[in-house]
Enzyme design. Structure first.
Site, mmCIF file in Angstrom:
data_model
loop_
_atom_site.group_PDB
_atom_site.id
_atom_site.type_symbol
_atom_site.label_atom_id
_atom_site.label_comp_id
_atom_site.label_asym_id
_atom_site.label_seq_id
_atom_site.Cartn_x
_atom_site.Cartn_y
_atom_site.Cartn_z
ATOM 1 N N GLY A 1 0.813 -1.205 0.000
ATOM 2 C CA GLY A 1 0.000 0.000 0.000
ATOM 3 C C GLY A 1 0.845 1.254 0.000
ATOM 4 O O GLY A 1 1.995 1.241 0.436
ATOM 5 N N ASP A 2 0.256 2.325 -0.500
ATOM 6 C CA ASP A 2 0.914 3.618 -0.428
ATOM 7 C C ASP A 2 -0.158 4.700 -0.474
ATOM 8 O O ASP A 2 -1.235 4.493 -1.033
ATOM 9 C CB ASP A 2 1.902 3.826 -1.579
ATOM 10 N N GLN A 3 0.182 5.821 0.128
ATOM 11 C CA GLN A 3 -0.748 6.950 0.136
ATOM 12 C C GLN A 3 0.022 8.227 -0.149
ATOM 13 O O GLN A 3 1.075 8.468 0.441
ATOM 14 C CB GLN A 3 -1.436 7.055 1.496
ATOM 15 N N ALA B 1 -3.516 3.832 -2.518
ATOM 16 C CA ALA B 1 -3.402 2.670 -3.403
ATOM 17 C C ALA B 1 -3.125 1.417 -2.583
ATOM 18 O O ALA B 1 -2.377 1.445 -1.606
ATOM 19 C CB ALA B 1 -2.264 2.892 -4.399
#
Length: 197
Positions: free
Chosen positions: A73-75, A110
């Site tokens: 995940g990434d933000q 994401a």
């Protein structure tokens, strides 16, 4: 039952999963995010595509060597096409808040799953957050009170704490704002039979 691995050093993402009854091993992917972001920005990738690519890189790095379902995940914070990175110090946190004051931004959140070195599932959530007009006095008091905790978030706020005072309106999923689109992820894990229906 496949092993579930969270390719992240994020304690908050792990806590969200655990709170929903999903046990996941935490393995830091050790991706050089600064170099990756610099390369993507040189390519002029959109902020949402940068977030998705970083999530993919994290999942793939772990999936190449570990069996199971690997969640990456990434933000990234997107203010009118400009990506915000985590502030490096409290002066940077205050500068972030001044820039966000009175404006709306999106959190490009994401999440992907890789298995056996292949990406098998992706999801992008895009909650929209509207920041009220913030006075310099408020920003100074807020930064002094919250301290170094602000350095762990791209927007220099934590919605689950005092950061709630910053906003006039929020549109989108609470879990996605915290960094993990939990509901779509749980749906996928049910489809895979990892969770009972």
């Amino acid at each position: 039952m496949p092993d579930i691995i969270l390719a992240s050093g994020s304690a908050s993402r792990r806590a969200l999963l655990a709170g929903a009854g999903v046990e996941a091993r935490l393995i830091k992917p050790n991706v050089d995010e600064t170099a990756a972001k610099n390369a993507m920005r040189a390519e002029q990738l959109s902020v949402r595509d940068q977030a998705m690519r970083l999530a993919e890189m994290k999942a793939m790095k772990i999936s190449a060597r570990e069996p199971g379902l690997v969640i990456g995940g990434d933000q990234m914070l997107n203010l009118d096409g400009e990506a915000f990175d985590k502030p490096i110090d409290l002066q940077g946190a205050a500068a972030h808040l001044r820039k966000l004051s009175g404006k709306s931004h999106r959190l490009e959140t994401a999440i992907v799953i890789a298995e056996n070195g292949e990406l098998i599932w992706r999801h992008l959530a895009r909650p929209k957050l509207s920041v009220r007009m913030l006075t310099d006095r408020f920003i100074e008091a807020y930064v002094n009170r919250c301290g170094d905790a602000l350095l762990s978030t791209v927007g220099a706020y934590q919605l689950e704490g005092m950061g709630a005072q910053i906003f006039s309106k929020i549109e989108g999923d609470y879990f996605s704002i915290l960094g993990l689109p939990l509901l779509p992820l749980l749906d996928y894990l049910r489809v895979r039979g990892v969770l009972t229906e």
